[in-house]
Design a protein around this motif. Structure first.
Motif: not given
Length: 448
Positions: A297-306, A211-213, A233-237
């Motif tokens: 904050v919570y980012d579904m692609k990274r996690g919990f961000v301080y 799972t990832g980008e 460019t192009g991307s998908t998670y």
């Protein structure tokens, strides 16, 4: 003929001339004419004076002209008619005739400048053409489906673990980025190929750990130096859902996260289900840590961000996920506060050989170890640069795990010289730079 007996002839052929008739009448009175009557007495009324005789006038052809008294009146009506006609012409044309109109000279501009104030027309700017909008990017990524069908992938995809993923990006030179898990262990399930018109990435037997980008971009190369084309460019998670796994598996059961005061810190609680609800908890004292959007904050692609780490955030934390009536707890994370801010990159340089024979190939490697989210840029100075000696320079980076689950970013730049000559001998200088500064290292290569 007595003119008094014919009144019509008196009006047409006779003209009364009082003054002349008076003098002539007086002459006749003094001559042979009858004497005047004696004056009457005062009591009697004077006899009425007879009208003077009319002298005949030679006959003239009748005149069609109007009488003299009517000529001024006709001129007034004529002028009035002309004025009315002039105003009617102005109403029809909508313009006043110029007062001082003169013929145009050859080549003279026939458009007169006017002092009329005209409100300038401001062109309407569409939203997509606004001054503060970002440059438009072109997505070059396509997903290959079964039976040879293609589609542009969405920003996020949810697939079942075990499925094969094939992505293609249009371009003759394509760069790829994918989850570090696949690169760290040199997984044979991943295949990256470059064809004549497109780049191809294939992942077979996918798992929740994948799972990832996944992203790609066109590489612009000039003089053996390549850079990323930000417009193509192009991307998908991709979420790879696997039964019994709500979190992306971690290679260890206990990870360390360093809290630096000068940049963000991330607790990588990533999930495999897009709809999962994730919360952050402290182990001791046991309580939930709210993601209030200000400090965390919570980012579904990274996690919990301080966003702004400080010493009060230290301790042991874990994450809890809930989806489809199931719940799961992640691995534990030790948050350690680092009081000393990071500095310039720690750089090393190494040549494949310091003594090279004529005709051999030589490579010089420049390496930087740093934090996962800190980017590094490389520049080179080499002996044959002034003579435009052809060389190949390639920059890469990847994430590696170094004890207790600590993730480190390794950035490398390699310069390669083929068919070594005497002009290639000398110092090879590498400069690595990040936001905190730069570090320069050098090595020498001799001709043997």
């Amino acid at each position: 003929m007595n003119p008094s007996s014919h009144p019509h002839q008196q009006l047409q052929g006779w003209v009364r001339r009082p003054t002349l008739a008076r003098h002539r009448g007086a002459a006749r009175t003094q001559g042979n004419g009858p004497k005047p009557n004696p004056p009457a007495s005062a009591s009697q009324e004077p006899a009425p004076r007879p009208p003077p005789p009319l002298r005949p006038r030679p006959a003239q052809p009748p005149c069609s002209c109007a009488p003299r008294s009517e000529v001024p009146e006709m001129k007034v009506w004529l002028l009035l008619g002309l004025l009315l006609l002039h105003e009617a012409l102005e109403d029809v044309t909508g313009q006043h005739l110029p007062k001082n109109k003169r013929p145009k000279e050859p080549g003279e501009n026939r458009i007169k400048p006017t002092n009329k104030k005209v409100k300038p027309k401001i062109p309407k700017i569409k939203d997509r053409d606004s001054a503060n909008s970002a440059p438009k990017t072109q997505s070059i990524m396509m997903q290959v489906l079964d039976k040879g069908r293609f589609q542009k992938p969405a920003a996020t995809l949810s697939l079942l673990a075990g499925q094969t993923v094939e992505l293609r990006c249009k371009g003759s030179r394509i760069g790829w980025s994918y989850p570090a898990y696949l690169d760290t262990f040199k997984d044979s399930r991943l295949s990256v190929k470059q064809n004549e018109r497109y780049g191809q990435l294939t992942l077979v037997n996918s798992t929740s750990a994948d799972t990832g980008e996944f992203s790609c971009w066109v590489q612009l190369c000039s003089s053996y130096i390549c850079r990323k084309d930000e417009a193509k460019t192009g991307s998908t998670y991709i979420f790879f859902t696997e039964k019994g796994e709500l979190f992306v598996p971690s290679p260890s059961y206990f990870d360390v996260v360093y809290l630096n005061p000068d940049r963000q810190a991330v607790v990588p609680c990533r999930v495999t289900v897009l709809s999962a609800k994730v919360t952050l908890h402290r182990e001791f004292p046991a309580k939930e840590i709210p993601a209030n959007g200000t400090d965390i904050v919570y980012d579904m692609k990274r996690g919990f961000v301080y966003l702004q780490p400080h010493s009060e955030h230290q301790g042991v934390v874990y994450c809890r996920a809930e989806a489809g009536g199931r719940s799961q707890i992640s691995v534990k994370y030790q948050l350690l506060y680092v009081a000393v801010p990071s500095g310039p990159p720690s750089t090393t340089i190494l040549a494949s050989s310091n003594k090279v024979k004529s005709g051999d190939d030589i490579s010089v490697l420049c390496t930087v170890l740093g934090e996962p989210d800190v980017e590094v840029e490389f520049t080179w100075i080499f002996p044959g640069q002034k003579d435009e000696r052809p060389v190949t320079i390639q920059d890469t980076w990847r994430l590696i795990h170094r004890g207790l689950g600590h993730t480190t970013r390794i950035s490398q730049s390699v310069i390669t010289v083929e068919d070594f000559e005497t002009i290639d001998a000398g110092y090879y200088i590498c400069t690595a730079q990040n936001l905190q500064g730069q570090t320069t290292v050098a090595t020498t290569v001799e001709f043997s």
